[in-house]
Design an enzyme around this catalytic site. Structure first.
Site, PDB file in Angstrom:
ATOM      1  N   ARG A 181      79.219   7.508  26.609  1.00 19.15           N
ATOM      2  CA  ARG A 181      79.422   6.854  27.906  1.00 19.15           C
ATOM      3  C   ARG A 181      80.338   7.652  28.828  1.00 19.15           C
ATOM      4  O   ARG A 181      80.094   7.739  30.026  1.00 19.15           O
ATOM      5  CB  ARG A 181      80.015   5.455  27.663  1.00 19.15           C
ATOM      6  CG  ARG A 181      80.339   4.656  28.925  1.00 19.15           C
ATOM      7  CD  ARG A 181      79.101   4.117  29.567  1.00 19.15           C
ATOM      8  NE  ARG A 181      79.401   3.166  30.632  1.00 19.15           N
ATOM      9  CZ  ARG A 181      78.483   2.520  31.331  1.00 19.15           C
ATOM     10  NH1 ARG A 181      77.197   2.714  31.070  1.00 19.15           N
ATOM     11  NH2 ARG A 181      78.818   1.673  32.269  1.00 19.15           N
ATOM     12  N   GLU A 223      79.253  -1.232  37.358  1.00 22.27           N
ATOM     13  CA  GLU A 223      79.127  -1.986  38.597  1.00 22.27           C
ATOM     14  C   GLU A 223      78.448  -1.153  39.691  1.00 22.27           C
ATOM     15  O   GLU A 223      77.693  -1.683  40.502  1.00 22.27           O
ATOM     16  CB  GLU A 223      80.507  -2.435  39.073  1.00 22.27           C
ATOM     17  CG  GLU A 223      81.168  -3.485  38.202  1.00 22.27           C
ATOM     18  CD  GLU A 223      81.962  -2.894  37.051  1.00 22.27           C
ATOM     19  OE1 GLU A 223      82.679  -3.653  36.377  1.00 22.27           O
ATOM     20  OE2 GLU A 223      81.851  -1.678  36.801  1.00 22.27           O
ATOM     21  N   GLU A 266      67.502  -0.886  32.085  1.00 16.41           N
ATOM     22  CA  GLU A 266      67.080   0.481  32.398  1.00 16.41           C
ATOM     23  C   GLU A 266      66.073   0.992  31.377  1.00 16.41           C
ATOM     24  O   GLU A 266      65.051   1.585  31.732  1.00 16.41           O
ATOM     25  CB  GLU A 266      68.297   1.393  32.477  1.00 16.41           C
ATOM     26  CG  GLU A 266      69.215   1.062  33.629  1.00 16.41           C
ATOM     27  CD  GLU A 266      70.524   1.817  33.598  1.00 16.41           C
ATOM     28  OE1 GLU A 266      71.066   2.099  34.667  1.00 16.41           O
ATOM     29  OE2 GLU A 266      71.011   2.115  32.491  1.00 16.41           O
ATOM     30  N   GLY A 318      74.395  11.057  34.701  1.00 18.31           N
ATOM     31  CA  GLY A 318      73.333  10.717  35.634  1.00 18.31           C
ATOM     32  C   GLY A 318      71.929  11.002  35.141  1.00 18.31           C
ATOM     33  O   GLY A 318      70.993  11.023  35.936  1.00 18.31           O
ATOM     34  N   GLU A 319      71.741  11.217  33.849  1.00 15.40           N
ATOM     35  CA  GLU A 319      70.425  11.562  33.321  1.00 15.40           C
ATOM     36  C   GLU A 319      69.924  10.559  32.286  1.00 15.40           C
ATOM     37  O   GLU A 319      68.968  10.832  31.572  1.00 15.40           O
ATOM     38  CB  GLU A 319      70.459  12.955  32.694  1.00 15.40           C
ATOM     39  CG  GLU A 319      70.775  14.066  33.664  1.00 15.40           C
ATOM     40  CD  GLU A 319      70.670  15.441  33.027  1.00 15.40           C
ATOM     41  OE1 GLU A 319      69.979  16.301  33.600  1.00 15.40           O
ATOM     42  OE2 GLU A 319      71.264  15.656  31.958  1.00 15.40           O
TER      43      GLU A 319
END
Length: 625
Positions: A456, A207, A525, A497-498
């Site tokens: 994840r 989210e 993405e 974050g990559e």
């Protein structure tokens, strides 16, 4: 968990019966005004996501005496007039509905157990005391006090699109010229056109990623943001996404407060929001009642309501109906969700269809691969911590493949190798990916293929590393700074974050959460980088997007109801085809990229709706004063 098929985007919703609902807890009734309800989410749960959903509802079942028709015409969404709400439609000045008498009692009973769950999960974390203080209303960060000029790139989020996303509240000209302030030395100053603080609640990582572009657009329009999360993964993502804005006072960030009257009173008094946004899920009865009582508009953005969630909320109809009466607006992402919201009591005037924010990409396409060199002439050094700019270039000059010391082996190892990524994987999916990769390695022409494996959740990084070791495949780990060499078969991207970096490197992406019953993560993405996508049968959280992309030929989805061995075989076959037919893979990826670009209109559309709600709310308060 099964989900119904969605109608085409241009279809009208069928006629639907609306049961009459008790209004015993409405303090001042306005029968024409109803509001919103809550949904479930695909991210992991530690404590219960919504205590309201665990409260038994002793109220009598609703009768079906009254029937109303819901017709929402998706064609009107392109008409700007359809985005505006009259005051009577949007419920400004409406009464608020208090939760049933037993609700707060149950919340108070559950508080010690919730506190215990927080302790068990977070006691070893450095920010444990802050988390407890924020969840239980003891202490919060400073309130954001600054708005910023959108030209100040240091304040924008990763890859934020700085184009004008629409006029501000006053419609007085181009956004940049209205907000820009120049210091005498020519540097950009903070804007003085601060329009107030918007509270946004995003449950977890998914989210937070989904709403990030919308928050960036709101900041560009002069608003400050208070962001809350429920899970630790969501909180960590929010900290990373908005690090510069938090440092400069444009964004404040905390865990969401528990739904206790006293705690919510303290939170709202501290934050002083002019509006509240809730992303997809997790609405709370007391929070919505308090917001409505203080005439703070509350908006469900990217609203999604599955059939399973709909049935659960029907079982607590009195609580659900009250939440819907208290909410100001629902921006639904698909027609089926809009229909279910209506069945739970939301008035048609308070529902807007605007597509899914999952289409909107905060980080633009990094690099579109060409036929001669599928990774470009340079790329990120997988043994170092490089940054990537909005044009897909590596901004850390020391980390270019062609310049960095000690990465020449990685250059030759990557530029000529078939690479696929298994992204955002959950327990059970890594084993499938490793088994499929072993089969790919046995194929002629794929013996040097590389799997980039991206779990994840960080708490599973070590267990996934052990799983790779047991498979016998040769591994390098991102967290250890290990560089890919010629005989590396699996690269464990155990970092946060990559993900866009790994999508950039891959020829094909398997998007996780879809081979097991999680609901599937966002395929947009990967396609924003022209990387074609494979997904399993479990895509409830993004079903409409997946179905659309599959019809285009940009995404391949494995059929449901298949035994694990057959599902694994189909995954292998599709990966084999795209990895050995790069022209076809490129064609599929570019089809997806083109569609992603077309769908970016969803962001300014939702922004316009939200700004209109805030503007009308402020006007109503001014007139009443």
């Amino acid at each position: 968990m099964s989900y119904p098929s969605l109608p085409p985007a241009d279809s009208k919703l069928p006629e639907d019966s609306l049961a009459s609902q008790p209004n015993e807890t409405t303090l001042t009734t306005e029968s024409s005004n109803h509001a919103i309800e809550s949904t479930d989410s695909d991210s992991e749960i530690n404590p219960p996501r919504n205590l309201a959903a665990n409260v038994a509802d002793p109220s009598p079942k609703r009768s079906s005496a009254n029937k109303k028709t819901l017709i929402i015409d998706a064609e009107n969404l392109n008409d700007s007039n359809s985005l505006s709400l009259s005051d009577s439609e949007s419920g400004y000045g409406q009464s608020f509905t208090a939760p049933p008498w037993y609700y707060q009692g149950v919340i108070e009973l559950l508080k010690p157990f919730y506190r215990l769950s927080v302790w068990r999960r977070s006691k070893d974390n450095e920010n444990y005391q802050d988390e407890v203080a924020q969840r239980f209303g003891h202490r919060y960060p400073n309130r954001p006090i600054a708005a910023f000029n959108p030209i100040d790139s240091d304040l924008m989020g990763d890859g934020c699109n700085k184009q004008n996303l629409g006029n501000d509240l006053d419609n007085q000209g181009p956004l940049a010229s209205r907000l820009a302030l120049s210091n005498r030395d020519g540097s950009m100053a903070l804007s003085q056109s601060h329009k107030g603080v918007i509270w946004c609640h995003a449950v977890s990582l998914g989210e937070t990623n989904t709403v990030a572009p919308l928050l960036e657009a709101l900041m560009a329009a002069g608003f400050s943001i208070w962001l809350t999360n429920t899970t630790q993964t969501g909180f960590a993502r929010g900290e990373k996404l908005f690090a510069s804005q938090i440092a400069k006072g444009v964004v404040s960030h905390s865990y969401v407060p528990i739904d206790s009257d006293k705690v919510i009173d303290e939170f709202l008094a501290h934050v002083q929001p002019i509006a509240a946004l809730f992303v997809e899920t997790e609405l709370w009865a007391s929070i919505l009642s308090k917001l409505a009582a203080q005439k703070i508009p509350s908006i469900l953005v990217n609203g999604r309501l599955s059939e399973a969630s709909f049935k659960r909320y029907q079982k607590i109809s009195r609580i659900s109906a009250g939440m819907m009466r208290n909410l100001s607006l629902i921006i639904a992402q698909d027609a089926d969700s809009a229909k279910r919201f209506r069945q739970l009591g939301a008035a048609s005037a308070k529902i807007r269809l605007s597509g899914s924010l999952k289409w909107v990409i905060s980080t633009p396409s990094l690099l579109v691969k060409d036929n001669q060199n599928q990774f470009g002439s340079t790329g990120p050094n997988l043994g170092m911590d490089a940054d990537i700019d909005a044009n897909g270039k590596d901004t850390d000059s020391s980390s270019s493949f062609n310049q960095s010391e000690g990465v020449s082996t990685a250059t030759s190892a990557l530029n000529s190798r078939p690479i696929w990524v298994a992204a955002s994987t959950h327990e059970g999916e890594e084993a499938i990916a490793l088994e499929v990769h072993q089969r790919l390695l046995a194929n002629d022409g794929l013996s040097d293929s590389l799997l980039i494996l991206v779990p994840r959740h960080p708490e599973r990084f070590d267990s996934v590393a052990q799983l790779i070791e047991r498979s016998g495949l040769r591994m390098a780990r991102r967290s250890l700074g290990e560089t890919i060499i010629a005989d590396t078969q699996v690269y464990l991207a155990d970092s946060m974050g990559e993900l866009m970096r790994w999508y950039q490197l891959a020829q094909v992406a398997l998007v996780g959460g879809s081979l097991v019953k999680v609901g599937g993560h966002n395929p947009i993405e990967a396609l924003s980088l022209a990387t074609p996508v494979v997904m399993g049968p479990y895509t409830q959280s993004c079903h409409e997007v997946v179905r659309h992309l599959q019809a285009l030929g940009a995404l391949y989805q494995i059929s449901s109801g298949l035994p694990p061995q057959q599902m694994s075989g189909l995954l292998h076959d599709q990966l084999l085809f795209w990895l050995t037919h790069p022209t076809e893979a490129r064609r599929a990826g570019l089809l997806g990229l083109s569609e992603v670009k077309q769908q970016q209109r969803i962001l300014p559309q939702q922004l316009e709706i939200i700004v209109d709600v805030i503007k009308r709310s402020n006007l109503t308060k001014t007139n009443q004063a």
